[in-house]
Design a protein around this motif. Structure first.
Motif, PDB file in Angstrom:
ATOM      1  N   ASP A  63       0.506  -1.300   0.757  1.00 31.15           N
ATOM      2  CA  ASP A  63       0.244   0.076  -0.135  1.00 31.15           C
ATOM      3  C   ASP A  63       0.460   1.208  -0.102  1.00 31.15           C
ATOM      4  OD1 ASP A  63      -2.446  -1.054   0.055  1.00 31.15           O
ATOM      5  OD2 ASP A  63      -2.965  -1.563   2.351  1.00 31.15           O
ATOM      6  N   ALA A  64       2.133   1.305   0.715  1.00 25.18           N
ATOM      7  CA  ALA A  64       2.992   2.618   0.896  1.00 25.18           C
ATOM      8  C   ALA A  64       3.443   2.493  -0.637  1.00 25.18           C
ATOM      9  CB  ALA A  64       4.098   2.018   2.126  1.00 25.18           C
ATOM     10  N   LYS A  66       2.311   1.686  -3.282  1.00 25.19           N
ATOM     11  CA  LYS A  66       1.380   2.288  -4.006  1.00 25.19           C
ATOM     12  C   LYS A  66       0.892   4.035  -4.143  1.00 25.19           C
ATOM     13  CE  LYS A  66      -2.471  -0.136  -4.418  1.00 25.19           C
ATOM     14  NZ  LYS A  66      -4.023  -1.180  -4.154  1.00 25.19           N
ATOM     15  N   LYS A  67       1.478   4.211  -2.958  1.00 24.11           N
ATOM     16  CA  LYS A  67       0.797   5.618  -2.349  1.00 24.11           C
ATOM     17  C   LYS A  67       2.329   6.910  -3.453  1.00 24.11           C
ATOM     18  CE  LYS A  67      -2.339   4.365   0.911  1.00 24.11           C
ATOM     19  NZ  LYS A  67      -2.432   4.627   2.371  1.00 24.11           N
ATOM     20  N   LYS A  68       2.974   6.246  -3.146  1.00 29.71           N
ATOM     21  CA  LYS A  68       4.424   6.489  -4.433  1.00 29.71           C
ATOM     22  C   LYS A  68       3.843   7.358  -5.738  1.00 29.71           C
ATOM     23  CE  LYS A  68       8.019   4.180  -1.313  1.00 29.71           C
ATOM     24  NZ  LYS A  68       9.559   3.641  -1.486  1.00 29.71           N
TER      25      LYS A  68
END
Length: 69
Positions: A63-64, A66-68
């Motif tokens: 998830d981290a 994907k948010k970059k």
């Protein structure tokens, strides 16, 4: 040690050797009950809770990423 709160309070005060003994006792109890154990071999016990925890950590990393931007 009659309550979970007492056990939680005592754990930080134990030596490393005492903690390892407690861990062995916990694994022995899990083996006797046979509930929630996925693997039980010479390396130790792997439970459903262990599996869930690792999966949650893996998803958090994904998830981290994907948010970059």
């Amino acid at each position: 040690m009659s309550t979970l709160a007492e056990i939680e309070e005592a754990l930080p005060k134990l030596t490393n050797e005492e903690l390892m003994h407690v861990e062995a006792l916990l694994h022995s109890t899990q083996r006797q009950r046979g509930v929630g154990i996925i693997f039980d071999d010479s390396y130790g016990v792997w439970t459903e809770d262990d599996q869930t925890s690792v999966a949650a950590e893996a998803w958090a990393v994904l998830d981290a990423e994907k948010k970059k931007p």
